[in-house]
Design a protein around this motif. Structure first.
Motif, PDB file in Angstrom:
ATOM      1  N   ALA A   1       0.811  -1.213   0.000  1.00  0.00           N
ATOM      2  CA  ALA A   1       0.000   0.000   0.000  1.00  0.00           C
ATOM      3  C   ALA A   1       0.845   1.264   0.000  1.00  0.00           C
ATOM      4  N   TYR A   2       2.050   1.203   0.578  1.00  0.00           N
ATOM      5  CA  TYR A   2       2.875   2.410   0.710  1.00  0.00           C
ATOM      6  C   TYR A   2       4.234   2.258   0.012  1.00  0.00           C
ATOM      7  N   ASN A   3       4.206   1.529  -1.084  1.00  0.00           N
ATOM      8  CA  ASN A   3       5.390   1.408  -1.934  1.00  0.00           C
ATOM      9  C   ASN A   3       5.443   2.632  -2.843  1.00  0.00           C
ATOM     10  N   ARG A   4       5.863   3.768  -2.270  1.00  0.00           N
ATOM     11  CA  ARG A   4       5.800   5.044  -2.991  1.00  0.00           C
ATOM     12  C   ARG A   4       6.824   5.147  -4.105  1.00  0.00           C
ATOM     13  N   GLY A   5       7.820   4.262  -4.089  1.00  0.00           N
ATOM     14  CA  GLY A   5       8.823   4.292  -5.153  1.00  0.00           C
ATOM     15  C   GLY A   5       8.533   3.319  -6.275  1.00  0.00           C
ATOM     16  N   PHE A   6       7.461   2.544  -6.158  1.00  0.00           N
ATOM     17  CA  PHE A   6       7.078   1.549  -7.165  1.00  0.00           C
ATOM     18  C   PHE A   6       8.212   0.548  -7.393  1.00  0.00           C
ATOM     19  N   TYR A   7       8.854   0.197  -6.290  1.00  0.00           N
ATOM     20  CA  TYR A   7       9.954  -0.777  -6.327  1.00  0.00           C
ATOM     21  C   TYR A   7       9.400  -2.174  -6.581  1.00  0.00           C
ATOM     22  N   GLU A   8      10.058  -2.905  -7.466  1.00  0.00           N
ATOM     23  CA  GLU A   8       9.649  -4.279  -7.756  1.00  0.00           C
ATOM     24  C   GLU A   8      10.878  -5.167  -7.796  1.00  0.00           C
ATOM     25  N   SER A   9      10.792  -6.323  -7.132  1.00  0.00           N
ATOM     26  CA  SER A   9      11.892  -7.283  -7.133  1.00  0.00           C
ATOM     27  C   SER A   9      11.330  -8.685  -6.973  1.00  0.00           C
ATOM     28  N   ASP A  10      11.569  -9.531  -7.950  1.00  0.00           N
ATOM     29  CA  ASP A  10      11.119 -10.915  -7.859  1.00  0.00           C
ATOM     30  C   ASP A  10      11.771 -11.617  -6.660  1.00  0.00           C
ATOM     31  N   LYS A  11      13.028 -11.271  -6.402  1.00  0.00           N
ATOM     32  CA  LYS A  11      13.729 -11.879  -5.270  1.00  0.00           C
ATOM     33  C   LYS A  11      13.082 -11.458  -3.948  1.00  0.00           C
ATOM     34  N   MET A  12      12.665 -10.188  -3.873  1.00  0.00           N
ATOM     35  CA  MET A  12      11.992  -9.717  -2.661  1.00  0.00           C
ATOM     36  C   MET A  12      10.666 -10.444  -2.466  1.00  0.00           C
ATOM     37  N   GLU A  13       9.927 -10.617  -3.535  1.00  0.00           N
ATOM     38  CA  GLU A  13       8.637 -11.316  -3.450  1.00  0.00           C
ATOM     39  C   GLU A  13       8.849 -12.752  -2.969  1.00  0.00           C
ATOM     40  N   ALA A  14       9.904 -13.411  -3.464  1.00  0.00           N
ATOM     41  CA  ALA A  14      10.188 -14.793  -3.071  1.00  0.00           C
ATOM     42  C   ALA A  14      10.601 -14.868  -1.604  1.00  0.00           C
ATOM     43  N   LEU A  15      11.401 -13.920  -1.162  1.00  0.00           N
ATOM     44  CA  LEU A  15      11.811 -13.903   0.245  1.00  0.00           C
ATOM     45  C   LEU A  15      10.623 -13.649   1.160  1.00  0.00           C
ATOM     46  N   GLU A  16       9.712 -12.776   0.732  1.00  0.00           N
ATOM     47  CA  GLU A  16       8.522 -12.523   1.537  1.00  0.00           C
ATOM     48  C   GLU A  16       7.649 -13.776   1.620  1.00  0.00           C
ATOM     49  N   GLU A  17       7.556 -14.498   0.526  1.00  0.00           N
ATOM     50  CA  GLU A  17       6.802 -15.751   0.537  1.00  0.00           C
ATOM     51  C   GLU A  17       7.406 -16.719   1.542  1.00  0.00           C
ATOM     52  N   GLN A  18       8.722 -16.747   1.605  1.00  0.00           N
ATOM     53  CA  GLN A  18       9.408 -17.599   2.569  1.00  0.00           C
ATOM     54  C   GLN A  18       9.167 -17.110   3.999  1.00  0.00           C
ATOM     55  N   LEU A  19       9.233 -15.797   4.206  1.00  0.00           N
ATOM     56  CA  LEU A  19       9.055 -15.233   5.543  1.00  0.00           C
ATOM     57  C   LEU A  19       7.653 -15.489   6.076  1.00  0.00           C
ATOM     58  N   ARG A  20       6.660 -15.314   5.218  1.00  0.00           N
ATOM     59  CA  ARG A  20       5.280 -15.463   5.689  1.00  0.00           C
ATOM     60  C   ARG A  20       4.931 -16.913   6.010  1.00  0.00           C
ATOM     61  N   ASN A  21       5.794 -17.841   5.609  1.00  0.00           N
ATOM     62  CA  ASN A  21       5.549 -19.247   5.897  1.00  0.00           C
ATOM     63  C   ASN A  21       6.498 -19.799   6.955  1.00  0.00           C
ATOM     64  N   THR A  22       7.217 -18.921   7.623  1.00  0.00           N
ATOM     65  CA  THR A  22       8.201 -19.348   8.614  1.00  0.00           C
ATOM     66  C   THR A  22       7.777 -18.897  10.009  1.00  0.00           C
ATOM     67  N   PHE A  23       7.700 -19.833  10.931  1.00  0.00           N
ATOM     68  CA  PHE A  23       7.325 -19.537  12.308  1.00  0.00           C
ATOM     69  C   PHE A  23       8.577 -19.456  13.179  1.00  0.00           C
ATOM     70  N   GLY A  24       8.497 -18.652  14.225  1.00  0.00           N
ATOM     71  CA  GLY A  24       9.586 -18.552  15.187  1.00  0.00           C
ATOM     72  C   GLY A  24      10.547 -17.432  14.849  1.00  0.00           C
ATOM     73  N   ALA A  25      10.774 -16.528  15.817  1.00  0.00           N
ATOM     74  CA  ALA A  25      11.631 -15.362  15.580  1.00  0.00           C
ATOM     75  C   ALA A  25      13.041 -15.765  15.160  1.00  0.00           C
ATOM     76  N   GLU A  26      13.551 -16.838  15.740  1.00  0.00           N
ATOM     77  CA  GLU A  26      14.920 -17.256  15.425  1.00  0.00           C
ATOM     78  C   GLU A  26      15.048 -17.729  13.982  1.00  0.00           C
ATOM     79  N   ASN A  27      13.934 -18.200  13.398  1.00  0.00           N
ATOM     80  CA  ASN A  27      13.944 -18.630  12.000  1.00  0.00           C
ATOM     81  C   ASN A  27      13.615 -17.492  11.036  1.00  0.00           C
ATOM     82  N   ARG A  28      12.866 -16.525  11.515  1.00  0.00           N
ATOM     83  CA  ARG A  28      12.428 -15.409  10.671  1.00  0.00           C
ATOM     84  C   ARG A  28      13.536 -14.352  10.504  1.00  0.00           C
TER      85      ARG A  28
END
Length: 524
Positions: free
Chosen positions: A444-471
């Protein structure tokens, strides 16, 4: 520095703020009364702050509207199911406890003694109605929470997510998660919450609150009336505090703050927060599509000078989006160094040189001239604009600064190349909040219109990872990617300061930047 009219406006001291009459209120139990009936005595807390106003998108009390939830939570009108301790650990608030049934399902049990300020009991069904309304109306919440269904059963709700949301409880503790009585609706920007105070009047510049006589907590609200005033002019705010017209202030100019430090006439509460001053590069600008140009800009701005001189040391120069106190913070990442000569070399490598001797580099007959957009309601942002403009001039980049509280109109029309704002990047103690709101393709607040396939993939990994030590390791990779791509420039982390009269107690700065007006607030 070229600024808009709103920033050039006179800074002459305005007339003092009149003290308002107060009232005490009839006592009522959870089952009766409207929580607003006045009687008797004089007990008012008057608070001046720069953090309330249209430019902050928090005018009102309905947490389902943009960033208004910050006012709902900060000023004691609403509360969330969970909250954060001073060490940023989650603890139950309206919730009694919870059970993680599986990776997609969580059951939250509510305390049995909670009622709204109108006397209506808070049940699982009321919480479900609240969240259903939130998901239907809010811009960020559906993307954060990813809720598939909510079911209510007595004093519990069961939330099933469309996908794994390891930080679900953190997100539910965001100000938009304040529990309100949806059936009561919104009248004159006022909603019914569960907090220690009830809004009676809301305008663009002030919120008037009274004690909630139906408050459920063990500690009952100590003040009869609280007045929150938006005072964005630093001189006015300073003078009002010095004249005794305010009981407490937040957001004093840094030069003025020194007047109150080590002064027996005042008390000061300070805490380091995850609020940061950042600049987004607009990737739609042809010049800024070149990484070398973004790197040169990042290398040219002197963070140390901005923090130590312009902010009078009330902050810490930033490396990335999170402070060093967090495990995924500045100590774990690196950015391009401050190096003006290196910046000049990068610009030359990218084809920018001062061919006409006017002091600015050019390419194909056109000067490298950029539009810098920011707002004035946070005193630090015009100072950062001033510093950036001077520093970039040294390397041959012309910066046209537009510092205006009408900045949203310019954001909508795309009339900017760099956008500077202040943002609390880890208010919930979890790094994913920042990534989902600022650096993903559909944030919603990506004011620079930044796009990165690698960032999207890392976010997909983060949202599926439990535990602060793993995140944490994943978050660090995401931060470093932002820095390597120079998608943002991070200037400084903020130290928040509350100044108050010596008779004020129960009023202190919190690292989450959420909790201000609490039941413990009192005047001796």
């Amino acid at each position: 520095m070229k600024l808009t009219k709103s920033f050039k406006a006179s800074r002459k001291l305005r007339a003092g703020i009149a003290m308002l009459l107060t009232a005490a209120f009839l006592t009522a139990g959870c089952g009766g009364g409207d929580g607003q009936k006045a009687v008797g005595d004089n007990k008012t807390f008057t608070y001046g702050t720069v953090a309330y106003g249209i430019s902050n998108e928090n005018v009102g009390t309905n947490p389902h509207d943009t960033y208004v939830g910050w006012s709902t939570l900060r000023y004691g009108i609403g509360e969330t199911l969970f909250r954060f301790t001073e060490s940023m650990e989650l603890e139950p608030w309206l919730a009694k406890d919870y059970e993680q049934i599986d990776d997609y399902t969580i059951k939250i049990n509510l305390k049995d003694n909670i009622c709204f300020s109108n006397g209506k009991k808070v049940t699982g069904e009321e919480v479900k109605k609240c969240f259903d309304d939130l998901l239907a109306k809010h811009d960020r919440a559906p993307k954060d929470l990813k809720i598939e269904s909510i079911t209510a059963d007595g004093q519990s709700i069961t939330i099933k997510s469309k996908e794994k949301v390891p930080a679900l409880l953190n997100y539910l503790s965001d100000p938009y998660g304040c529990i309100i009585d949806v059936d009561a609706g919104e009248k004159d920007k006022i909603v019914v919450g569960t907090g220690p105070y009830v809004a009676t009047s809301v305008s663009d510049t002030e919120i008037d609150l009274v004690k909630n006589e139906n408050y459920w907590g063990d500690t009952k609200p100590q003040m009869d009336k609280v007045i929150v005033k938006s005072i964005t002019d630093g001189d006015t705010l300073t003078m009002a505090m010095q004249n005794g017209e305010l009981d407490a202030v937040q957001g004093l100019p840094y030069a003025s703050l020194e007047l109150f430090m080590n002064n027996d006439k005042y008390k000061v509460s300070q805490v380091d927060t995850s609020r940061i001053y950042q600049i987004a590069f607009n990737f739609k600008n042809e010049d800024l599509k070149d990484l070398r140009v973004r790197q040169a800009i990042s290398m040219a701005i002197d963070k140390d000078n901005f923090t130590n001189v312009l902010l009078h040391g009330q902050g810490t120069p930033a490396v990335g989006p999170f402070p060093a106190s967090m495990p995924f913070g500045d100590k774990a990442v690196h950015a391009v160094p401050f190096d003006k000569e290196g910046a000049k070399a990068l610009l030359k490598e990218a084809g920018y040189e001062d061919t006409d001797g006017d002091g600015y580099v050019d390419k194909n007959g056109k000067n490298l001239e950029l539009r810098y957009l920011t707002y004035t309601s946070r005193q630090e942002l015009p100072l950062l604009a001033e510093a950036a403009q001077a520093d970039l001039k040294d390397v041959g980049i012309k910066l046209d600064v537009n510092a205006t509280n009408n900045y949203k109109n310019f954001l909508k029309t795309g009339e900017y190349d760099l956008f500077s704002n202040a943002n609390v990047n880890a208010p919930t103690g979890d790094p994913e909040y920042y990534f989902t709101t600022h650096v993903l393709k559909n944030s919603a607040y990506n004011r620079g219109f930044y796009e990165s396939d690698k960032m999207e993939a890392l976010e997909e990994q983060l949202r599926n990872t439990f535990g602060a030590e793993n995140r944490t390791p994943i978050a660090i990779q995401m931060e470093q990617l932002i820095l390597d791509d120079c998608a943002y420039f991070y200037a400084s982390h903020l130290r928040m300061s509350f100044v108050m009269k010596p008779n004020v107690k129960g009023f202190s700065a919190h690292p989450s930047d959420y909790y201000e007006i609490t039941p413990e607030l009192a005047k001796e």
